[in-house]
Design an enzyme around this catalytic site. Structure first.
Site, PDB file in Angstrom:
ATOM      1  N   GLY A 119      14.776 -46.734  -8.992  1.00  0.00           N
ATOM      2  CA  GLY A 119      15.262 -45.633  -8.185  1.00  0.00           C
ATOM      3  C   GLY A 119      14.358 -45.388  -6.998  1.00  0.00           C
ATOM      4  O   GLY A 119      14.817 -45.182  -5.872  1.00  0.00           O
ATOM      5  N   ALA A 120      13.047 -45.435  -7.272  1.00  0.00           N
ATOM      6  CA  ALA A 120      12.050 -45.237  -6.216  1.00  0.00           C
ATOM      7  C   ALA A 120      10.704 -45.680  -6.761  1.00  0.00           C
ATOM      8  O   ALA A 120      10.547 -45.931  -7.962  1.00  0.00           O
ATOM      9  CB  ALA A 120      12.010 -43.771  -5.773  1.00  0.00           C
ATOM     10  N   MET A 121       9.714 -45.759  -5.875  1.00  0.00           N
ATOM     11  CA  MET A 121       8.361 -46.142  -6.273  1.00  0.00           C
ATOM     12  C   MET A 121       7.360 -45.258  -5.552  1.00  0.00           C
ATOM     13  O   MET A 121       7.432 -45.071  -4.335  1.00  0.00           O
ATOM     14  CB  MET A 121       8.100 -47.611  -5.940  1.00  0.00           C
ATOM     15  CG  MET A 121       6.696 -48.088  -6.286  1.00  0.00           C
ATOM     16  SD  MET A 121       6.358 -48.005  -8.063  1.00  0.00           S
ATOM     17  CE  MET A 121       4.563 -48.040  -8.057  1.00  0.00           C
ATOM     18  N   GLU A 122       6.384 -44.754  -6.332  1.00  0.00           N
ATOM     19  CA  GLU A 122       5.484 -43.693  -5.872  1.00  0.00           C
ATOM     20  C   GLU A 122       4.293 -44.203  -5.079  1.00  0.00           C
ATOM     21  O   GLU A 122       3.186 -43.659  -5.204  1.00  0.00           O
ATOM     22  CB  GLU A 122       4.981 -42.907  -7.076  1.00  0.00           C
ATOM     23  CG  GLU A 122       4.083 -43.662  -8.059  1.00  0.00           C
ATOM     24  CD  GLU A 122       4.813 -44.357  -9.191  1.00  0.00           C
ATOM     25  OE1 GLU A 122       4.180 -44.672 -10.206  1.00  0.00           O
ATOM     26  OE2 GLU A 122       6.034 -44.575  -9.071  1.00  0.00           O
ATOM     27  N   ASN A 123       4.444 -45.198  -4.237  1.00  0.00           N
ATOM     28  CA  ASN A 123       3.327 -45.668  -3.431  1.00  0.00           C
ATOM     29  C   ASN A 123       2.710 -44.502  -2.667  1.00  0.00           C
ATOM     30  O   ASN A 123       3.424 -43.765  -1.981  1.00  0.00           O
ATOM     31  CB  ASN A 123       3.801 -46.717  -2.428  1.00  0.00           C
ATOM     32  CG  ASN A 123       4.682 -47.774  -3.056  1.00  0.00           C
ATOM     33  OD1 ASN A 123       4.290 -48.458  -3.985  1.00  0.00           O
ATOM     34  ND2 ASN A 123       5.899 -47.888  -2.548  1.00  0.00           N
ATOM     35  N   HIS A 136      10.355 -35.990  -7.977  1.00  0.00           N
ATOM     36  CA  HIS A 136       9.686 -36.822  -8.982  1.00  0.00           C
ATOM     37  C   HIS A 136       8.602 -37.680  -8.329  1.00  0.00           C
ATOM     38  O   HIS A 136       7.444 -37.708  -8.794  1.00  0.00           O
ATOM     39  CB  HIS A 136      10.754 -37.695  -9.657  1.00  0.00           C
ATOM     40  CG  HIS A 136      10.244 -38.714 -10.632  1.00  0.00           C
ATOM     41  ND1 HIS A 136      10.564 -38.692 -11.959  1.00  0.00           N
ATOM     42  CD2 HIS A 136       9.458 -39.822 -10.466  1.00  0.00           C
ATOM     43  CE1 HIS A 136      10.007 -39.713 -12.574  1.00  0.00           C
ATOM     44  NE2 HIS A 136       9.331 -40.428 -11.675  1.00  0.00           N
ATOM     45  N   GLU A 137       8.958 -38.370  -7.263  1.00  0.00           N
ATOM     46  CA  GLU A 137       7.992 -39.266  -6.627  1.00  0.00           C
ATOM     47  C   GLU A 137       6.847 -38.499  -5.988  1.00  0.00           C
ATOM     48  O   GLU A 137       5.702 -38.961  -6.005  1.00  0.00           O
ATOM     49  CB  GLU A 137       8.689 -40.147  -5.591  1.00  0.00           C
ATOM     50  CG  GLU A 137       9.809 -41.017  -6.149  1.00  0.00           C
ATOM     51  CD  GLU A 137       9.380 -41.883  -7.326  1.00  0.00           C
ATOM     52  OE1 GLU A 137       8.228 -42.368  -7.323  1.00  0.00           O
ATOM     53  OE2 GLU A 137      10.193 -42.069  -8.241  1.00  0.00           O
ATOM     54  N   HIS A 176       4.149 -37.689  -8.401  1.00  0.00           N
ATOM     55  CA  HIS A 176       3.276 -38.830  -8.657  1.00  0.00           C
ATOM     56  C   HIS A 176       2.081 -38.881  -7.712  1.00  0.00           C
ATOM     57  O   HIS A 176       1.080 -39.537  -8.027  1.00  0.00           O
ATOM     58  CB  HIS A 176       4.055 -40.136  -8.491  1.00  0.00           C
ATOM     59  CG  HIS A 176       4.807 -40.583  -9.702  1.00  0.00           C
ATOM     60  ND1 HIS A 176       4.236 -40.684 -10.946  1.00  0.00           N
ATOM     61  CD2 HIS A 176       6.095 -40.997  -9.849  1.00  0.00           C
ATOM     62  CE1 HIS A 176       5.131 -41.136 -11.812  1.00  0.00           C
ATOM     63  NE2 HIS A 176       6.264 -41.330 -11.170  1.00  0.00           N
ATOM     64  N   GLU A 183       5.035 -41.144 -15.852  1.00  0.00           N
ATOM     65  CA  GLU A 183       6.484 -40.947 -15.736  1.00  0.00           C
ATOM     66  C   GLU A 183       6.977 -39.661 -16.392  1.00  0.00           C
ATOM     67  O   GLU A 183       7.860 -38.988 -15.856  1.00  0.00           O
ATOM     68  CB  GLU A 183       7.223 -42.160 -16.296  1.00  0.00           C
ATOM     69  CG  GLU A 183       6.906 -43.460 -15.564  1.00  0.00           C
ATOM     70  CD  GLU A 183       7.135 -43.365 -14.060  1.00  0.00           C
ATOM     71  OE1 GLU A 183       7.892 -42.485 -13.603  1.00  0.00           O
ATOM     72  OE2 GLU A 183       6.528 -44.177 -13.336  1.00  0.00           O
TER      73      GLU A 183
END
Length: 837
Positions: A262-266, A296-297, A300, A319
């Site tokens: 869905g997404a990535m928390e870079n 959500h991201e 993080h 998570e």
């Protein structure tokens, strides 16, 4: 063959005791061709003073390893073994390692993914380095507890923009330089490069940006203010909750193509799947889901990026926390105030299902021995069950003490790493409660508890007993409902009260007559299946739509869903309940969730094939009722859901073919690209269109989404030649013809159609041999897609189950595919049991 080298926990612990990694200086050249790019890395690290002469290794997965030097002395590139380059004879003190390599672009969403937009021919690349794919982009000591500063330079075509974890500057000649990061883990490094369309602003002194490919620009612009408002609101709310300020120098959100997650928390550069840039009509619940992913991201940035897990056994720390915070913060800070209803319907059921399969694991497992095992735990347990556990913790502990513990945790471990023990110690420092015992009961155990209600009534009083099948302590809210006077369907809340399960004493009688309905876990604050007392179950089946609160209705619908799966409620009774009560439902998440379960599980799997046509007819009529109810235009989201599911369940093509010809549903909505492809896919499955129609639609919509729609439709055509072409596209051995991750998924989604069971029967047996082979050749991302989307889920019979079990015992599928097959076959066995009940 895909490189399947893994890092073990013991190896990571040993290397972390040897080394301190200080800085990576990375130079990427993206102008060297369509297949590969150049990667030059300088790593500055120290061997600790207490070490004698020692050996270790650095990871890299090159197309070509050109040269390696250690402290100015050349190393032999031929010593590369798989993904490991040995570093021998290291002495205590500072070292410099230089690696010059040619790296391969990816088409599977792993490493450096390259995509050319069929709409306009523009090309984009982006990194997805989680869990251990940094090695596909540059050389690294690839484990989360060897944090370092990263300094990147990227050479790109002149018309490109380069985004990274920190602010980037174009220095000329296509070269972009990113400011050095604070210490972060290797898997969190990010680059996204291409001719992005960008919307930029500033908030609280920091540059914010949202970005997408150029062909999606009008759609991003239409939603830009909504996205930025959500971003600002969550950013401000987190600063009210957390004492540590946002730890990075910018906040970019890039919507990228063919993204697996869905997404990535870079840090500083969150990447999202670009389906979140809506080019067709969506419901408000879908907008809420997008907003939740934003929240959500962002969570993080603190939990996961500022403080990072030490090893992958604590992935839930990332998570579960972000999942809980995403839903809770969205409720507190935005217009989306009923997010927990959607969580209950869409996410919690995901956790319940995962927790009842053989592959279940504790929220915080102790046996994650290597990176391949870790990759399997990104599931409904680490996300939904973990978030549910945290919600129960907050109910038990109190939000004030919970946030105090979180802030202690950030203060103690910022820019470093932490374990479950560290997290629990931080919580314990903020409360007198025994959080260690709570963690043992909730985070180290598996399975779903069941709370069964029994009601005893006497004149003027009644008593509720909750029997627990399981071992966890629960604090639950009990909802007590009566029928409204003069209205047999409407229910009114008499009271809500809290109780603990188990209790130290017998339950106390409560005054009044026996209620019409008693709902354990009424506010959905714990994680457990519930069973109603007999009278309450009768009330539910007759009066579910009369329950006043959507979250309570979600709890009830989930209970009915669980009862069907457990053989305690006939699938036909669930369908009848949906037909009776969904026409009165107003919550979009509930309508969507119930219709999806009724279609994909009840009609397609839990009823015998001979009963499927009648079930689809019931669902089609239900959707027709919803469409009629929404003719006034006041409920566009509800109407859109009904139209989508009417398309999916029709047995005869005439109505939806007329919609497609007219370009509209009578009374609306007009058909946008999503609805047009949806209709065409159903018509293809029914044999009502052919390749000419699909090609014409693709000419009308030549976008990436259009290509996926065409692949889905072509695979759905009910003729042998079409099936053979689709199968070969997915599982053929010609590497030059390999489908991208998204085209593979689209083809798989179209291939298996329950109406075509006889036609595709020979492929059921072929699936296991071919899926094992393609997973081994192409790696975890395609293995995941093959196990999830290409699995013949419609084939619910004992022969299929036997084939699958034989594959598991004899064929040795790679871990990512094995996990999916274990889960799919357990679901298949459950469907067989439900059919036979």
């Amino acid at each position: 063959m895909a490189c399947m080298s893994v890092l073990t926990r013991d190896e990571a612990q040993n290397r972390a005791q040897l080394l301190d990694v200080h800085r990576y200086t990375i130079d990427l050249d993206l102008t060297t061709g369509d297949e590969t790019f150049d990667s030059r890395t300088l790593i500055r690290f120290t061997v600790r003073a207490d070490q004698d002469v020692t050996d270790t290794f650095v990871e890299v997965k090159p197309a070509e390893l050109r040269s390696v030097t250690l402290d100015g002395h050349p190393l032999d590139p031929q010593t590369l073994d798989g993904n490991r380059l040995p570093l021998k004879g290291l002495t205590a003190g500072a070292h410099e390692l230089r690696v010059d390599a040619r790296m391969r672009y990816s088409r599977t969403g792993e490493g450096m993914h390259r995509f050319t937009d069929p709409t306009d021919g523009r090309t984009y690349v982006y990194t997805q380095l989680f869990l251990d794919d940094v090695q596909r982009v540059f050389a690294a000591f690839d484990q989360p507890d060897l944090k370092a500063v990263f300094e990147l330079a990227v050479t790109a075509p002149e018309d490109w923009t380069v985004l990274a974890n920190s602010v980037t500057e174009h220095t000329g000649d296509g070269v972009w330089k990113a400011a050095p990061t604070p210490p972060i883990s290797t898997y969190l490094v990010a680059v996204a490069a291409g001719p992005w369309h960008s919307v930029r602003t500033e908030h609280r002194g920091l540059p914010f940006g949202i970005h997408c490919r150029h062909s999606l620009a009008p759609h991003l612009d239409a939603d830009a203010e909504e996205l930025l408002d959500i971003t600002r609101a969550c950013f401000d709310r987190y600063h009210e909750k957390f004492e540590e300020p946002y730890p990075f120098d910018s906040y970019d959100q890039a919507f990228v193509p063919e993204f697996n997650a869905g997404a990535m928390e870079n840090p500083g550069l969150v990447t999202f799947r670009d389906e979140f840039v809506y080019r067709s009509a969506v419901t408000d619940t879908e907008r809420q889901t997008r907003a939740m992913v934003v929240a959500h991201e962002m969570a993080h940035m603190w939990f996961g990026d500022l403080v990072t897990l030490t090893w992958w056994d604590d992935i839930w720390l990332n998570e579960s926390f972000a999942e809980y915070m995403g839903y809770q913060t969205l409720t507190e800070a935005t217009r989306f105030t009923d997010t927990w209803t959607d969580f209950g319907v869409a996410r919690k059921a995901w956790g319940y299902d995962a927790d009842q399969r053989p592959s279940t694991h504790p929220v915080a497992p102790e046996d994650v021995e290597d990176t391949a095992s870790a990759l399997l735990n990104f599931d409904g347990i680490s996300y939904a069950k973990g978030a549910s556990a945290l919600r129960q913790l907050v109910a038990w502990l109190g939000e004030k003490d919970f946030l105090a513990g979180i802030n202690i945790h950030f203060q103690r471990h910022k820019f470093a790493n932490a374990t479950l023990a560290d997290f629990i110690d931080s919580l314990a420092a903020a409360t007198d409660r025994d959080v260690h015992a709570w963690a043992d009961a909730w985070l180290r155990t598996t399975g779903v508890d069941t709370l069964t209600a029994s009601v005893e009534a006497r004149p003027g009083q009644w008593t509720l007993a909750l029997d627990r099948d399981g071992d966890r302590p629960h604090r639950v809210t009990v909802g007590v409902y009566d029928r409204a006077l003069g209205d047999g369907r409407t229910l009114v809340l008499r009271e809500r009260y809290e109780t603990d399960v188990p209790r130290d004493t017998a339950p106390e009688p409560r005054p009044g007559t026996r209620p019409a309905l008693v709902v354990p876990n009424d506010l959905d604050l714990t994680y457990a299946k519930i069973r109603f007392d007999d009278a309450s179950l009768e009330t539910v089946l007759r009066g579910l739509s009369g329950i006043p609160d959507a979250l309570t209705r979600a709890v009830v619908w989930n209970a009915l869903r669980d009862m069907v799966r457990d053989g305690a409620l006939a699938p036909a009774d669930y369908l009848a309940t949906a037909a009776a009560h969904l026409p009165e439902e107003t919550d979009l998440a509930l309508v969507q969730g119930v219709l999806a379960f009724a279609t994909a599980h009840i009609a397609d799997r839990y009823l015998a094939p001979g009963r499927r046509p009648a079930a689809l007819a019931t669902l089609t009529e239900l959707c027709r009722d919803l469409i009629r109810r929404t003719e006034d235009g006041d409920h566009p989201g509800l109407r859109l859901i009904a139209v989508r599911h009417r398309i999916d369940t029709v047995a005869h093509p005439d109505t939806i073919a007329a919609w497609l010809a007219d370009g509209t549903v009578p009374g609306g909505p007009e058909l946008d690209p999503e609805l047009r492809w949806r209709i065409l896919a159903r018509l293809a499955a029914l044999g009502a269109v052919d390749e000419t129609d699909i090609a014409a639609e693709l000419e009308r919509d030549p976008s990436a989404t259009g290509r996926e729609g065409a692949a889905r439709c072509r695979a759905a055509l009910p003729d042998e030649a079409a099936k053979a072409r689709a199968w070969n596209a997915m599982f053929g051995s010609d590497t030059q013809a390999d489908l991208s991750n998204y085209l593979f998924t689209a083809t798989a989604q179209g291939f298996w159609q329950p109406e075509q069971a006889d036609l595709v029967r020979p492929y059921v047996a072929r699936y296991y041999q071919d899926a094992v082979a393609v997973a081994a050749r192409r790696g975890p991302a395609i293995a995941e897609a093959a196990g999830r989307w290409a699995f013949p889920a419609h084939a619910v019979d004992a022969e299929h189950l036997e084939l699958g079990e034989k594959c598991l015992s004899e064929a040795d599928p790679i871990p990512a595919l094995r996990r999916k097959l274990v889960d799919q076959l357990d679901d298949l066995a459950r469907a067989l049991r439900v059919q036979q009940a």
